[in-house]
Design a protein around this motif. Structure first.
Motif: not given
Ligand SMILES: [Mg+2]
Length: 207
Positions: A81-85, A108-118
């Motif tokens: 849940e931190l900013p990603m580039q 699933t939860k982790l991969q989706w969270s990366k999609v959101k943060m990116l």
């Protein structure tokens, strides 16, 4: 003529190294206190965890059921849940008019969270998380299903990824051309259609 791109996520769209300090802390701690693993195995396993799915690493380094389950329980609840580039080059892929699919292996939860943060969800017609915890479906199954449902021939698709053993192999087995993004030249011997240190060179091989 290519009509569609299928992309991997980790180390293809963004560098895992940019988040690993925050992401892997707890799982690295678990590994560090495991008495049944040698120090070298711990180092190798931790390094590989930044590049490959947890279940493959756990099996390869003989974590055993207890450690494997503990790690699983931890990782399946984690969200980033931190900013990603994304990589800078990803901007060129994003602006390509071709239809794009994201197919990634992991929790699933982790991969989706990366999609959101990116902030990349809108770049893709479909996003598929291959989660070995939830399904026996593989990347190869998902690729085949995408081609079938979208009436795409194998020659109309390019699969882009960083792992010769994962998406590159799945695509090759289906007869789909591949682009290996290998900025550190980790896989000089990999058998791929195209290969580059630069992600934006994908565009050069398309037209
Ligand atoms: Mg990857």
């Amino acid at each position: 003529m290519k009509k569609a791109l299928i992309l991997d996520l980790d180390n293809t769209i963004y560098p895992v190294s940019s988040i690993q300090g925050n992401l892997f802390g707890e799982i690295f701690n678990l590994i560090d206190v495991a008495d049944h693993l040698t120090e070298q195995v711990k180092l190798d396993a931790k390094d590989e965890l930044t590049r490959r799915p947890y279940h493959l690493v756990a099996n390869k380094y003989n974590f055993g059921d207890a450690l494997k389950d503990k790690g699983n329980d931890l990782l399946k609840e984690i969200a980033y849940e931190l900013p990603m580039q994304p990589f800078d080059d990803y901007a060129q892929i994003r602006s390509s008019p071709l239809i794009k699919f994201l197919v990634t292996t992991g929790f699933t939860k982790l991969q989706w969270s990366k999609v959101k943060m990116l902030d990349i969800e809108q770049d893709f017609a479909e996003i598929h998380i291959v989660d070995p915890e939830l399904s026996t479906q593989t990347k190869k199954d998902v690729f085949a299903d995408i081609l079938k449902r979208h009436h795409l021939s194998t020659s109309e698709v390019l699969v882009i990824g960083d792992d010769p053993e994962s998406e590159i192999r799945a695509a090759t087995e289906l007869g789909i051309e591949t682009f290996l993004y290998d900025p550190e030249n980790k896989h000089p011997e990999a058998s791929v259609t195209f290969k580059s240190f630069s992600l934006k060179e994908v565009l050069d091989v398309l037209y």
